[in-house]
Design a protein around this motif. Structure first.
Motif, mmCIF file in Angstrom:
data_model
loop_
_atom_site.group_PDB
_atom_site.id
_atom_site.type_symbol
_atom_site.label_atom_id
_atom_site.label_comp_id
_atom_site.label_asym_id
_atom_site.label_seq_id
_atom_site.Cartn_x
_atom_site.Cartn_y
_atom_site.Cartn_z
ATOM 1 N N THR A 401 35.836 -12.787 -41.060
ATOM 2 C CA THR A 401 34.938 -11.783 -41.638
ATOM 3 C C THR A 401 33.498 -12.247 -41.515
ATOM 4 O OG1 THR A 401 35.133 -12.704 -43.874
ATOM 5 C CG2 THR A 401 36.655 -10.938 -43.285
ATOM 6 N N ASP A 402 32.623 -11.264 -41.350
ATOM 7 C CA ASP A 402 31.201 -11.540 -41.164
ATOM 8 C C ASP A 402 30.481 -11.438 -42.507
ATOM 9 O OD1 ASP A 402 29.979 -11.570 -38.091
ATOM 10 O OD2 ASP A 402 28.479 -11.435 -39.686
ATOM 11 N N ILE A 403 29.163 -11.489 -42.420
ATOM 12 C CA ILE A 403 28.332 -11.322 -43.611
ATOM 13 C C ILE A 403 27.793 -9.900 -43.588
ATOM 14 C CG2 ILE A 403 26.094 -11.981 -44.578
ATOM 15 C CD1 ILE A 403 28.249 -13.989 -45.173
ATOM 16 N N GLY A 404 28.027 -9.174 -44.638
ATOM 17 C CA GLY A 404 27.553 -7.797 -44.687
ATOM 18 C C GLY A 404 28.195 -7.154 -45.901
ATOM 19 N N ASN A 405 27.748 -5.952 -46.206
ATOM 20 C CA ASN A 405 28.233 -5.308 -47.420
ATOM 21 C C ASN A 405 29.709 -4.950 -47.305
ATOM 22 O OD1 ASN A 405 28.495 -2.743 -49.321
ATOM 23 N ND2 ASN A 405 26.826 -4.022 -50.072
#
Ligand SMILES: Cc1ncc(C[n+]2csc(CCOP(=O)(O)OP(=O)(O)O)c2C)c(N)n1
Ligand SMILES: [Mg+2]
Length: 583
Positions: A401-405
């Motif tokens: 998973t990435d960084i983001g909302n």
């Protein structure tokens, strides 16, 4: 001692440490060693960008527990490794970053591709080996390989480029043992004492449980104590989600059940976790960290003991060995938690049920901004889309998973039955982490479905590595959350800056079309009913060696912000900026 060249010494040392894959971009600096890779049985995986190679080494290391190795050209190739090395540092990944440097006779003269490469990595590596004489190539390479595993983090092997050549007498080092013990006797005795008295013990299962291969030991101890187990932040795979004692992750967008239960604890066993500050912040309006509980912390790095949260007992040991040692100590004594286990089982089940019901009903965000943007939108609600993905997820999937909302909101919808399955961008929190990382994981475990969750902003930073998938036949799936915005940061402008949007709106191409143009598959997913099927199709395509990008159209709704703790309402003093005083 046999005679060999330093290039041969380096490659033979990699072989003796069981390195079979190296990520990077070709460069003259180390071509003499690269030339030997095929004969040595080492696969070189050329990437689009060195940052991608660094993240791939990280994903490879995280899923396999083996070294992830990357190499690049001195100067710009090496500086491109910086972000990935910092990310690997905070993910505790045994990555070995090989950094050929300007030749020893040119250093300091400002020749081509010169920069002082040791200071740059000094704060993001566990160890820096500098080959100060070609005769020491194997010795220093061996130390970098050993220390990456022993200290659980990246090490740097810095090699002046002229030192690959010549003739040396050399013995190839064998790997040093990396086994750790359970911790000091007195600390384990003290921890067992606290646990035996606990009436409401709670276990936090951290990354150390995964890295030590200790899930079974954690499970046995939790069952003996009937203790609820929460995952530390972004380690949702540290305890099986189908176990009755599993209560979900702590931290941002985590499980309210886990948070409510740990708030009740009289003793917390923090097993294999540094209790990082971001992972224990209040969430969902719950300041859940139990102020009066006694805390036992087990960490293999002594510097982490008591660093962030004050503790009653610190055990410097391996999570698996410590869990086993504690269980052993508790087996023959009176344990308070064994007398009220039925009562607590009901409390645990009730907390889990309440959270599941809340989550099931939480189909969209309720704040004013989210209601407004979703009102007449034909696009999917992110939460509903995430639930569909969860339900269609293959059982043995690896997910990064990435960084983001939206990636953050996915925390509540990512559950795993086995360890080494979740590879989130950990505390370094860099956008662009997830896609290359899952590519590296897939190289290490090609038989498992590999899925990256990525926001569209972060996708713009990382989609280039589709070419690596296509060129190198590494089949993965990217789920791109297409909301046309750098959402997580936009949320701050909604909450703190009166919707003065600056630099947050994105104009995207068709991500599915772009994937096709790059030689991969692309699917546009516009309706909820298509989500599960698209994911299944993409995972099936992996078996046929095809990479797929799912371009998932979602509304611009935004979940709770990352850093409510770190932002302040605007306060302007100069007249010309006064109009921005409004929050
Ligand atoms: C390399 C890097 N640059 C900038 C940031 C700041 N940042 C954090 S989240 C975020 C927005 C992410 O947007 P997107 O990937 O589209 O996901 P969304 O929030 O829209 O779901 C940004 C820019 C960061 N974390 N990392
Ligand atoms: Mg976005």
């Amino acid at each position: 001692m046999p005679k060999m060249t330093p290039s041969e010494a380096l490659v033979e040392t990699l072989v003796s440490h069981a390195v079979t894959d190296v990520f990077g971009i070709v460069g003259s600096a180390y071509m003499d060693a690269l030339d030997l890779f095929p004969t040595a049985g080492i696969r070189f995986i050329p990437t689009v960008h060195e940052q991608g190679a660094g993240h791939m080494a990280d994903g490879y290391a995280r899923v396999s527990g083996r070294h992830g190795v990357c190499i690049a050209q001195n100067g710009p190739g090496v500086t491109n490794f910086v972000t990935a090395t910092a990310a690997a540092f905070w993910a505790h990944s045994p990555v070995v970053v090989i950094t050929p440097e300007t030749g020893s006779l040119g250093m300091g003269l400002g020749g081509f591709q010169e920069t002082d490469q040791l200071p740059i990595f000094s704060k993001i590596t566990k160890y820096q080996g500098h080959v100060n004489n070609p005769a020491r190539m194997a010795e220093i390479a061996g130390r970098c390989l050993d220390l990456a595993l022993l200290e659980r983090g990246p090490t740097q092997l810095n090699i002046p480029r002229d030192y690959f050549y010549g003739e040396i007498d050399c013995t190839i080092p064998r790997p040093q043992p990396t086994a750790r013990g359970p911790g000091a006797e007195e600390s384990l005795d003290a921890a067992a004492e606290l646990l035996s008295e606990a009436k409401f013990p709670v276990i936090v299962a951290g990354g150390g449980v995964i890295m030590s291969g200790g899930v079974e030991e954690a499970k046995a101890l939790a069952e003996y104590l009937s203790a609820p187990v929460v995952n530390s932040y972004l380690h949702n795979d540290s305890f099986p989600a189908d176990h009755p004692l599993w209560c979900g992750p702590l931290g941002y967008q985590g499980s309210k059940a886990g948070m409510k239960l740990i708030a009740e604890a009289d003793v917390v066993l923090a097993l294999g976790t540094r209790l990082g500050p971001f992972g224990t912040l209040p969430q969902h309006g719950l300041d859940y960290w139990p102020k009066n509980a006694r805390i036992i912390q087990v960490d293999s790095d002594p510097r982490m003991l008591g660093l962030v949260r004050s503790i009653s007992v610190g055990v410097c040991g391996d999570a698996k060995a410590a869990a086993r040692a504690l269980h052993h100590r508790l087996a023959n004594r009176d344990v308070a938690a064994r007398r009220n286990s039925a009562e607590r089982a009901k409390i645990i089940a009730a907390a889990k049920k309440a959270w599941e019901e809340e989550l099931a009903g939480w189909t969209h965000e309720q704040d004013a901004w989210s209601l407004e943007v979703a009102k007449d939108s034909k696009r999917m609600h992110p939460r509903q889309m995430l639930r569909e993905l969860e339900q269609a997820m293959p059982r043995n999937a690896m997910v990064s998973t990435d960084i983001g909302n939206i990636c953050s909101v996915s925390n509540s919808y990512l559950r795993f039955e086995r360890p080494n399955s979740m590879f989130a961008a950990m505390s370094f929190g860099n956008c662009g982490y997830a896609f290359p990382t899952i590519i590296g994981a897939k190289v290490a475990q090609p038989q498992r479905p590999a899925i990256a969750y990525v926001g569209d902003g972060a996708w713009g930073m990382s989609f280039g590595e589709i070419l690596t998938c296509v060129r190198e036949n590494i089949a993965v799936t990217a789920v791109v959350f297409n909301n046309g915005q750098w959402g997580a940061e936009k949320k701050n402008q909604v909450d703190f800056y009166a919707r003065r949007f600056e630099g947050v709106n994105l104009q995207n191409p068709s991500w599915a079309g772009l994937a096709k143009a790059m030689g991969a598959e692309g699917i546009e997913v516009t309706h909820l009913g298509e989500v599960g099927e698209a994911l299944q199709r993409a995972c099936d395509a992996q078996k046929a060696g095809r990479t797929t990008v799912l371009d998932v159209h979602v509304t611009q709704e935004l979940g709770d912000p990352f850093r409510r703790d770190a932002l302040k309402k605007p306060k302007r003093l100069l007249e010309k900026y006064r109009h921005t005083n409004v929050a």
